[in-house]
Write an enzyme that holds these catalytic residues in place. Sequence first.
Site, short mmCIF file in Angstrom:
data_model
loop_
_atom_site.label_atom_id
_atom_site.label_comp_id
_atom_site.label_asym_id
_atom_site.label_seq_id
_atom_site.Cartn_x
_atom_site.Cartn_y
_atom_site.Cartn_z
CE LYS A 114 -3.90 -2.26 0.12
NZ LYS A 114 -3.40 -3.62 0.07
CD GLU A 141 -4.46 6.44 3.19
OE1 GLU A 141 -3.91 6.08 2.15
OE2 GLU A 141 -5.66 6.22 3.45
CG HIS A 197 -15.00 2.24 -2.08
ND1 HIS A 197 -14.16 1.60 -1.20
CD2 HIS A 197 -14.60 1.84 -3.31
CE1 HIS A 197 -13.31 0.84 -1.88
NE2 HIS A 197 -13.58 0.97 -3.16
CG HIS A 243 -13.28 -1.73 6.42
ND1 HIS A 243 -13.21 -0.38 6.17
CD2 HIS A 243 -13.07 -1.89 7.75
CE1 HIS A 243 -12.95 0.26 7.31
NE2 HIS A 243 -12.87 -0.63 8.27
CD GLU A 262 -7.37 -1.60 -1.79
OE1 GLU A 262 -6.40 -2.22 -1.34
OE2 GLU A 262 -8.55 -1.91 -1.55
NE ARG A 278 -8.49 -8.78 -5.96
CZ ARG A 278 -9.64 -8.21 -5.67
NH1 ARG A 278 -10.62 -8.24 -6.55
NH2 ARG A 278 -9.83 -7.60 -4.52
#
Length: 449
Positions: free
Chosen positions: A116, A200, A208, A235, A287, A291
């Site tokens: 990250k 952060e 999101h 999350h 992030e 994939r």
Amino acid sequence: MFSKVLIANRGEIALRILRACKELGIQTVAVHSTADANAMHVRLADESVCIGPPPARDSYLNIPSIMAACEITGADAVHPGYGFLSENARFAQILAEHNVTFIGPTARHIEIMGDKIEAKNTARELGIPVVPGSDGAVTSEADAKRIAADIGYPVLIKAASGGGGRGMKVAKSEAEIGHALANARSEAKAAFGDDAVYIEKYLAKPRHIEIQVLGDGKGKAVHLGDRDCSLQRRHQKVWEEANSPALTPEQRAEIGDVCAKAMQKLQYAGAGTIEFLYEDGEFYFIEMNTRLQVEHPVTERITNLDIVYEQIRIAAGEPLSVTQEEITFWGHAIEVRINAENAETFAPSPGKITHYHPAGGVGVRIDSGVYQGYVIPPYYDSLIGKLIVHGRNRPECLQRLRRALDEFIVDGIQTTLPLFQRLVNEPDIIAGNYDIHWLEKYLAKKDAA
């Protein structure tokens, strides 16, 4: 093009990949644990290989067993799906060393985005907006307090490796920093074998938002618009839609262009998703997933593109099938994740499906590998299927979702279908007025009542 693809996954995503391969005329190999011997993708594949007992570490995460299956069957490519080995750079490298193509990005790009801290620094270098925070790992309480004071409280302490909400702690004041730092490092070490964490700025009410990208690995890349994945529990995403009701077409085009240009610079190959927190008109990179995403079908519905098909073509060395100018967005799509869980307590509910009647009709897609009589094993993720609906606009899409949820029948186990039947009628959901904390607050209120 490949002659035979081994699908290194299970469940609905394995079946999804199998279907794309068959439409491309590619032979398929299903690998499975002993618990998945009767899975639908195993039944439909051209060949199947048992790779171990039920625990994932002994089967779906067992690289030697998967490599042996490649050798036995002569597979010349492997599609990892999502989860398991999909973002394992070592696996991608081992495949390359054995002349088997990994259907995904390079091992180096997986490594960069899997860390990250390095991912954030790379994003910044590529011109992607990032959340204010530390430039690297934070190891001491004194450094944590200094950085937090610079960016302002509250702050979020996050694991440098892994994801899924593990190794994440919020500190609302200097008094909470020491405890939050110690807990985050301990949790990260236990979950990922790496206690590196970074800090952060904590955003109070963000959404999101993620941008789907495709790159050919040779400097060409496109974006496929955005998805809103703000409805989350611990999350974990439960409801996704495209396009986001929070963005204007101009904002969508602007952030999409930023992401596509970044992937061009990176010479990224395959499908990827760049994830952001969005608040007060600003995007903040969190992030990149290197994939296929669980929620890729909503993007497929509004673009009329097959993302798995594109992944396979790109891995085979073929160019992108579309230019940015040829990509159009039509209508609205919503996906809900149907889990084998109690809709109130979220306790797992493995067992035999005694009756199964999926929803159907215009604008309805079901991605699932289950069937009547199938036994949900207790060893894996509880996702049993995804209900995706598409409409000309968001109101029509919501109405179609209501209808489809009422049609969907799964007996013998408990599922989260009742949760979505409630959510689709909530005023905030209907208005598109929600953030990443909305669902947990909603569930907490129900528990209190």
